[in-house]
Scaffold this motif. Structure first.
Motif, PDB file in Angstrom:
ATOM      1  N   PRO A  70       5.888 -28.179  29.023  1.00  0.00           N
ATOM      2  CA  PRO A  70       5.819 -28.647  27.645  1.00  0.00           C
ATOM      3  C   PRO A  70       7.005 -28.152  26.837  1.00  0.00           C
ATOM      4  O   PRO A  70       7.515 -27.048  27.069  1.00  0.00           O
ATOM      5  N   PRO A  71       7.498 -28.969  25.901  1.00  0.00           N
ATOM      6  CA  PRO A  71       8.642 -28.557  25.089  1.00  0.00           C
ATOM      7  C   PRO A  71       8.270 -27.374  24.207  1.00  0.00           C
ATOM      8  O   PRO A  71       7.096 -27.167  23.897  1.00  0.00           O
ATOM      9  N   PRO A  72       9.271 -26.569  23.815  1.00  0.00           N
ATOM     10  CA  PRO A  72       8.965 -25.440  22.932  1.00  0.00           C
ATOM     11  C   PRO A  72       8.445 -25.934  21.591  1.00  0.00           C
ATOM     12  O   PRO A  72       8.805 -27.014  21.116  1.00  0.00           O
ATOM     13  N   GLY A  73       7.569 -25.172  20.982  1.00  0.00           N
ATOM     14  CA  GLY A  73       7.002 -25.563  19.700  1.00  0.00           C
ATOM     15  C   GLY A  73       6.728 -24.349  18.839  1.00  0.00           C
ATOM     16  O   GLY A  73       7.280 -23.271  19.067  1.00  0.00           O
ATOM     17  N   ILE A  74       5.865 -24.534  17.858  1.00  0.00           N
ATOM     18  CA  ILE A  74       5.461 -23.454  16.960  1.00  0.00           C
ATOM     19  C   ILE A  74       4.025 -23.089  17.296  1.00  0.00           C
ATOM     20  O   ILE A  74       3.123 -23.926  17.208  1.00  0.00           O
ATOM     21  N   VAL A  75       3.812 -21.847  17.706  1.00  0.00           N
ATOM     22  CA  VAL A  75       2.477 -21.385  18.088  1.00  0.00           C
ATOM     23  C   VAL A  75       1.922 -20.513  16.968  1.00  0.00           C
ATOM     24  O   VAL A  75       2.528 -19.505  16.600  1.00  0.00           O
ATOM     25  N   VAL A  76       0.776 -20.902  16.411  1.00  0.00           N
ATOM     26  CA  VAL A  76       0.158 -20.150  15.318  1.00  0.00           C
ATOM     27  C   VAL A  76      -1.337 -20.027  15.567  1.00  0.00           C
ATOM     28  O   VAL A  76      -1.923 -20.784  16.351  1.00  0.00           O
ATOM     29  N   ARG A  77      -1.942 -19.080  14.884  1.00  0.00           N
ATOM     30  CA  ARG A  77      -3.392 -18.900  14.941  1.00  0.00           C
ATOM     31  C   ARG A  77      -4.010 -19.373  13.634  1.00  0.00           C
ATOM     32  O   ARG A  77      -3.571 -18.992  12.548  1.00  0.00           O
ATOM     33  N   GLY A  78      -5.019 -20.208  13.741  1.00  0.00           N
ATOM     34  CA  GLY A  78      -5.755 -20.674  12.574  1.00  0.00           C
ATOM     35  C   GLY A  78      -7.123 -20.024  12.532  1.00  0.00           C
ATOM     36  O   GLY A  78      -7.767 -19.844  13.574  1.00  0.00           O
ATOM     37  N   GLU A  79      -7.589 -19.667  11.341  1.00  0.00           N
ATOM     38  CA  GLU A  79      -8.872 -18.974  11.199  1.00  0.00           C
ATOM     39  C   GLU A  79      -9.716 -19.624  10.105  1.00  0.00           C
ATOM     40  O   GLU A  79      -9.179 -20.187   9.147  1.00  0.00           O
ATOM     41  N   ALA A  80     -11.018 -19.535  10.275  1.00  0.00           N
ATOM     42  CA  ALA A  80     -11.942 -20.044   9.263  1.00  0.00           C
ATOM     43  C   ALA A  80     -13.218 -19.223   9.312  1.00  0.00           C
ATOM     44  O   ALA A  80     -13.595 -18.674  10.358  1.00  0.00           O
ATOM     45  N   GLN A  81     -13.884 -19.153   8.171  1.00  0.00           N
ATOM     46  CA  GLN A  81     -15.093 -18.336   8.058  1.00  0.00           C
ATOM     47  C   GLN A  81     -16.115 -19.055   7.186  1.00  0.00           C
ATOM     48  O   GLN A  81     -15.772 -19.634   6.154  1.00  0.00           O
ATOM     49  N   LYS A  82     -17.359 -19.027   7.625  1.00  0.00           N
ATOM     50  CA  LYS A  82     -18.464 -19.587   6.859  1.00  0.00           C
ATOM     51  C   LYS A  82     -19.472 -18.474   6.584  1.00  0.00           C
ATOM     52  O   LYS A  82     -20.014 -17.876   7.516  1.00  0.00           O
ATOM     53  N   SER A  85      -1.243 -28.072  22.439  1.00  0.00           N
ATOM     54  CA  SER A  85      -2.445 -27.443  23.010  1.00  0.00           C
ATOM     55  C   SER A  85      -3.226 -26.749  21.903  1.00  0.00           C
ATOM     56  O   SER A  85      -2.645 -26.292  20.910  1.00  0.00           O
ATOM     57  N   ILE A  86      -4.537 -26.697  22.091  1.00  0.00           N
ATOM     58  CA  ILE A  86      -5.435 -26.003  21.159  1.00  0.00           C
ATOM     59  C   ILE A  86      -6.402 -25.166  21.990  1.00  0.00           C
ATOM     60  O   ILE A  86      -7.036 -25.691  22.911  1.00  0.00           O
ATOM     61  N   ALA A  87      -6.512 -23.893  21.677  1.00  0.00           N
ATOM     62  CA  ALA A  87      -7.427 -23.006  22.410  1.00  0.00           C
ATOM     63  C   ALA A  87      -8.230 -22.181  21.416  1.00  0.00           C
ATOM     64  O   ALA A  87      -7.673 -21.602  20.482  1.00  0.00           O
ATOM     65  N   GLU A  88      -9.553 -22.151  21.609  1.00  0.00           N
ATOM     66  CA  GLU A  88     -10.405 -21.312  20.771  1.00  0.00           C
ATOM     67  C   GLU A  88     -10.348 -19.887  21.299  1.00  0.00           C
ATOM     68  O   GLU A  88     -10.548 -19.649  22.492  1.00  0.00           O
ATOM     69  N   ASP A  89     -10.065 -18.938  20.439  1.00  0.00           N
ATOM     70  CA  ASP A  89      -9.904 -17.546  20.847  1.00  0.00           C
ATOM     71  C   ASP A  89     -11.261 -16.909  21.093  1.00  0.00           C
ATOM     72  O   ASP A  89     -12.039 -16.729  20.149  1.00  0.00           O
ATOM     73  N   GLN A  91     -24.652 -13.748   6.624  1.00  0.00           N
ATOM     74  CA  GLN A  91     -23.955 -13.665   7.893  1.00  0.00           C
ATOM     75  C   GLN A  91     -22.668 -14.457   7.798  1.00  0.00           C
ATOM     76  O   GLN A  91     -22.593 -15.473   7.107  1.00  0.00           O
ATOM     77  N   SER A  92     -21.653 -13.980   8.510  1.00  0.00           N
ATOM     78  CA  SER A  92     -20.357 -14.648   8.518  1.00  0.00           C
ATOM     79  C   SER A  92     -20.127 -15.266   9.892  1.00  0.00           C
ATOM     80  O   SER A  92     -20.183 -14.576  10.910  1.00  0.00           O
ATOM     81  N   LEU A  93     -19.875 -16.586   9.917  1.00  0.00           N
ATOM     82  CA  LEU A  93     -19.564 -17.298  11.154  1.00  0.00           C
ATOM     83  C   LEU A  93     -18.052 -17.475  11.226  1.00  0.00           C
ATOM     84  O   LEU A  93     -17.458 -18.153  10.378  1.00  0.00           O
ATOM     85  N   ASN A  94     -17.426 -16.858  12.212  1.00  0.00           N
ATOM     86  CA  ASN A  94     -15.970 -16.827  12.298  1.00  0.00           C
ATOM     87  C   ASN A  94     -15.453 -17.632  13.490  1.00  0.00           C
ATOM     88  O   ASN A  94     -16.011 -17.542  14.587  1.00  0.00           O
ATOM     89  N   VAL A  95     -14.396 -18.409  13.253  1.00  0.00           N
ATOM     90  CA  VAL A  95     -13.733 -19.167  14.320  1.00  0.00           C
ATOM     91  C   VAL A  95     -12.233 -18.924  14.228  1.00  0.00           C
ATOM     92  O   VAL A  95     -11.656 -18.945  13.136  1.00  0.00           O
ATOM     93  N   SER A  96     -11.608 -18.690  15.381  1.00  0.00           N
ATOM     94  CA  SER A  96     -10.157 -18.505  15.444  1.00  0.00           C
ATOM     95  C   SER A  96      -9.604 -19.367  16.575  1.00  0.00           C
ATOM     96  O   SER A  96     -10.149 -19.365  17.684  1.00  0.00           O
ATOM     97  N   VAL A  97      -8.545 -20.139  16.286  1.00  0.00           N
ATOM     98  CA  VAL A  97      -7.932 -21.003  17.302  1.00  0.00           C
ATOM     99  C   VAL A  97      -6.429 -20.741  17.366  1.00  0.00           C
ATOM    100  O   VAL A  97      -5.814 -20.378  16.362  1.00  0.00           O
ATOM    101  N   THR A  98      -5.857 -20.910  18.549  1.00  0.00           N
ATOM    102  CA  THR A  98      -4.414 -20.823  18.729  1.00  0.00           C
ATOM    103  C   THR A  98      -3.910 -22.222  19.046  1.00  0.00           C
ATOM    104  O   THR A  98      -4.373 -22.858  20.003  1.00  0.00           O
ATOM    105  N   VAL A  99      -2.961 -22.704  18.231  1.00  0.00           N
ATOM    106  CA  VAL A  99      -2.461 -24.071  18.380  1.00  0.00           C
ATOM    107  C   VAL A  99      -0.952 -24.036  18.609  1.00  0.00           C
ATOM    108  O   VAL A  99      -0.219 -23.341  17.897  1.00  0.00           O
ATOM    109  N   ASN A 100      -0.507 -24.769  19.615  1.00  0.00           N
ATOM    110  CA  ASN A 100       0.916 -24.943  19.883  1.00  0.00           C
ATOM    111  C   ASN A 100       1.318 -26.319  19.356  1.00  0.00           C
ATOM    112  O   ASN A 100       0.894 -27.356  19.874  1.00  0.00           O
TER     113      ASN A 100
END
Length: 232
Positions: A28-40, A187-191, A217-226
């Motif tokens: 895959p070509p090089p891209g920008i890899v970041v982590r996205g987070e959300a909380q409920k 690519s998208i991966a859930e951490d 209660q806090s529901l937390n999701v974190s994903v890593t996206v390229n």
């Protein structure tokens, strides 16, 4: 014969050189890899009580009979409180000898019989009243209370959408700073697994007139996206 062999080796080498660029295209070509987070953050709507009866007696039979009689009253009280039978489950049933706490040969001084049930309470507002009724009915062991969110899957799905949006926001900042245009995600991966975290400690006074604070209660999701990128 040697000439044919040399030609075969040369042909194989040509095939190898032709195949290499094709394999490079799979990377895959090089891209920008970041982590996205959300909380409920949400108030729990279901509670689980671990409670029951424990009795000591000189004989195993006497301990078991006393406990069976007492747990029968507890189960009847739960039924009268409107708890469905499917929400009551035995979590521990035991009969253990007790030994004298002194040097020398072990001597059985009696027996302890326990019958503990797990009770799911689907109406949080009724929780304190049910605790009171349990203790009045004869429950002498209340081991704890845990809280859950019944629609956690739906809320986690919403958090996943928000986590990807958060990843896009961050990636766009990096792309603009680098003079690039953000493309589609490669690519998208859930951490690990989405987390459920209590936001506030539960407060409970298990004496008469029990007071219970379920908190949040806090529901937390974190994903890593390229993210793919291209020059502007």
């Amino acid at each position: 014969m040697n000439m044919l062999r040399s030609l075969s080796i040369a042909a194989a080498a040509c095939c190898l050189f032709v195949a290499l660029p094709a394999r490079a295209q799979d990377v895959p070509p090089p891209g920008i890899v970041v982590r996205g987070e959300a909380q409920k953050s949400v108030a729990p709507d279901t509670a689980v009580i671990e409670a029951g009866v424990s009795n000591f007696a000189k004989s195993a039979r006497a301990a078991a009979e006393a406990t069976n009689l007492a747990i029968g009253k507890v189960l009847l009280e739960l039924k009268n409180a409107g708890i469905d039978g499917k929400d009551i489950q035995t979590s521990q049933l035991s009969l253990q000898p007790q030994y004298a706490d002194r040097p020398g040969p072990s001597e059985v001084t009696g027996y302890v019989a326990k019958n503990i049930v797990s009770v799911r309470v689907r109406d949080i507002t009724a929780l304190a009243g049910i605790l009171d009724r349990l203790m009045v009915a004869g429950a002498n062991e209340v081991r704890g209370i845990s809280f859950t969110v019944s629609n956690a899957s739906k809320l986690l799905d919403e958090a996943r959408t928000e986590a990807v949006a958060d990843a896009r926001r961050k990636a766009e900042i990096y792309a603009r700073a680098a003079g690039l245009t953000l493309g589609a995600p490669v690519s998208i991966a859930e951490d690990s697994g989405p987390g459920v975290m209590p936001m506030r400690k539960m407060a409970a006074d298990l004496s008469a007139g029990a007071q219970v604070a379920p908190g949040e209660q806090s529901l937390n999701v974190s994903v890593t996206v390229n993210w793919g990128v291209k020059a502007q």
